[in-house]
Design a protein around this motif. Structure first.
Motif, PDB file in Angstrom:
ATOM      1  N   CYS A 173       0.686  -1.745   0.058  1.00 38.42           N
ATOM      2  CA  CYS A 173      -0.013   0.093  -0.510  1.00 38.42           C
ATOM      3  C   CYS A 173       0.500   1.570  -0.060  1.00 38.42           C
ATOM      4  CB  CYS A 173      -0.799  -0.300   1.172  1.00 38.42           C
ATOM      5  SG  CYS A 173      -2.160  -0.875   0.879  1.00 38.42           S
ATOM      6  N   ILE A 174       2.229   0.782   0.925  1.00 38.11           N
ATOM      7  CA  ILE A 174       2.559   2.094   0.765  1.00 38.11           C
ATOM      8  C   ILE A 174       3.552   2.198  -1.236  1.00 38.11           C
ATOM      9  CG2 ILE A 174       4.853   3.590   1.658  1.00 38.11           C
ATOM     10  CD1 ILE A 174       4.196   2.225   4.485  1.00 38.11           C
ATOM     11  N   ALA A 212       3.654   3.546   8.188  1.00 37.47           N
ATOM     12  CA  ALA A 212       2.741   3.587   6.354  1.00 37.47           C
ATOM     13  C   ALA A 212       2.222   5.203   7.309  1.00 37.47           C
ATOM     14  CB  ALA A 212       1.625   2.777   7.102  1.00 37.47           C
ATOM     15  N   ARG A 213       2.438   5.367   8.503  1.00 41.26           N
ATOM     16  CA  ARG A 213       1.690   6.563   9.033  1.00 41.26           C
ATOM     17  C   ARG A 213       3.156   8.060   8.602  1.00 41.26           C
ATOM     18  NH1 ARG A 213      -0.507   6.561  15.069  1.00 41.26           N
ATOM     19  NH2 ARG A 213      -1.241   8.646  14.824  1.00 41.26           N
ATOM     20  N   ILE A 255     -11.506   8.024   4.626  1.00 38.85           N
ATOM     21  CA  ILE A 255      -9.489   8.213   3.972  1.00 38.85           C
ATOM     22  C   ILE A 255     -10.310   9.326   2.692  1.00 38.85           C
ATOM     23  CG2 ILE A 255      -8.868   6.949   1.928  1.00 38.85           C
ATOM     24  CD1 ILE A 255      -8.179   4.527   3.799  1.00 38.85           C
ATOM     25  N   LEU A 300       0.494   8.408   5.357  1.00 37.20           N
ATOM     26  CA  LEU A 300      -1.238   7.326   4.998  1.00 37.20           C
ATOM     27  C   LEU A 300      -1.736   7.817   6.067  1.00 37.20           C
ATOM     28  CD1 LEU A 300       1.187   6.160   2.350  1.00 37.20           C
ATOM     29  CD2 LEU A 300      -0.920   3.913   2.997  1.00 37.20           C
ATOM     30  N   ALA A 325      -1.269   4.887  -1.995  1.00 41.64           N
ATOM     31  CA  ALA A 325      -2.004   4.837  -1.487  1.00 41.64           C
ATOM     32  C   ALA A 325      -2.476   5.814   0.155  1.00 41.64           C
ATOM     33  CB  ALA A 325      -2.468   3.210  -0.875  1.00 41.64           C
ATOM     34  N   LYS A 326      -3.514   6.524  -0.573  1.00 41.88           N
ATOM     35  CA  LYS A 326      -4.178   7.622   0.370  1.00 41.88           C
ATOM     36  C   LYS A 326      -4.134   7.284   2.488  1.00 41.88           C
ATOM     37  CE  LYS A 326      -2.949  10.985  -1.842  1.00 41.88           C
ATOM     38  NZ  LYS A 326      -1.710  12.255  -1.928  1.00 41.88           N
ATOM     39  N   GLY A 327      -4.473   6.027   2.263  1.00 42.71           N
ATOM     40  CA  GLY A 327      -5.112   5.324   3.282  1.00 42.71           C
ATOM     41  C   GLY A 327      -5.104   3.595   3.900  1.00 42.71           C
TER      42      GLY A 327
END
Length: 325
Positions: free
Chosen positions: A65-66, A90-91, A277, A95, A70-72
């Motif tokens: 996802c990273i 991720a954060r 998201i 994200l 992705a946004k979230g």
């Protein structure tokens, strides 16, 4: 909770990471996320562990996802402590991470949590079991069919909530298995599926064939427990309670397999997560918890056709109208 318009969500990528892709709860969660993503124009990718407890696959999904920009991420974590470093990564990459159903440990490891109040869900079935047994509650023989050895938060909250509702001293509320109430026969783990429930029930029956109350982490485990009891002719002797509220589970209540279950609402969790998201992608807005709680409470109802004094419930007709799966 209103988050954003459809047009503003264009080109937004989001990920849904569930524990498995076979449990009806997560199937419904995926349906809810997919429908809301389609409505808002969000590009959704879904991932899942191979089995409940498979954290390695979930960590790999976060990495994907990273890398995808992705946004979230919406995640139901199998290992609520072990997943935290991957979530932090991720954060740190920008994200928004929202825990669905299962809080992370610590809870603030995620930006937000959209979930059933799992402690309340456990309290409801515990209070119902005690009220249903009446005076016999003080002499009950109680078994616990939990989730996994890692004691994810959702497992701990339901388990400890049951004890609180029943009137058992939980000792450390963040830990399963440290209580010393003489009525407790023991704990076993199920991996949240029927086969696990059956084996765990067999193990507890070997400890005490006089068990007459069973707390189960979810309805598939409850059905497995019932099968084990039926195999030895004890299905009529044991009060089984559970949490989930899926359509098969509510039908099990109508059939007398499960006495009562606490119903939760996965479609709503996922839909709200996608909205969050999209809003975050638009202007950086982050979701806020329900007033008075440290998470966004998506609601719970006790479903039973045998209401108990002092315990609020809905019947299976209403439960079937609200069920999933």
């Amino acid at each position: 909770m209103a988050f954003t318009s459809a047009a503003s969500a264009a080109d937004v990528g989001a990920c849904l990471i569930t524990k498995t892709d076979t449990n009806p709860f997560f199937v419904k969660m995926k349906e809810g996320a997919s429908a809301k993503a389609k409505e808002l124009g969000v590009d959704l990718k879904a991932y899942a562990g191979k089995i409940d407890g498979d954290s390695e696959s979930q960590v790999a999904a976060i990495e994907s996802c990273i890398a995808d920009g992705a946004k979230g991420i919406l995640i139901t974590a199998s290992d609520t402590k072990g997943i935290v470093p991957a979530v932090k990564k991720a954060r740190d990459a920008g994200l928004l991470v929202i825990a669905l159903d299962t809080p992370l440990d610590p809870l603030d490891a995620a930006d937000a949590t959209f979930a059933t109040d799992n402690l309340e869900a456990g309290k409801l079935i515990g209070a119902w079991a005690a009220a249903t047994l009446g005076d016999a509650a003080k002499d009950a023989r109680i078994g616990f069919l939990d989730l996994t050895p890692s004691q994810p938060t959702v497992d701990v909250l339901r388990d400890q909530g049951f004890m609180m509702g029943y009137g058992i001293d939980v000792k450390d509320p963040n830990k399963i298995g440290d209580e010393d109430d003489a009525r407790i026969v023991g704990h076993d783990v199920t991996n949240g599926n029927e086969e696990g429930g059956r084996k765990a029930m067999e193990n507890l029956l070997q400890k005490d064939p006089g068990i007459n109350v069973i707390h189960t982490i979810n309805e598939p485990a409850a059905v497995g427990a019932y099968q084990a009891l039926k195999a030895v002719g004890l299905e009529g002797n044991v009060l089984i309670v559970s949490v989930d509220g899926g359509c098969p589970g509510v039908k099990s209540v109508t059939e007398g397999v499960i006495g009562a279950t606490s119903q939760q609402y996965p479609l709503q969790m996922a839909a709200l997560g996608i909205e969050a998201i999209a809003a975050f992608a638009k202007d950086g807005t982050k979701p806020k918890p329900t007033e008075g709680k440290d998470f966004f409470d998506t609601g719970v109802n006790l479903v039973t056709d045998k209401p108990a004094d002092g315990v609020k419930s809905i019947d299976t007709k209403e439960g079937l109208a609200k069920c999933w799966g």
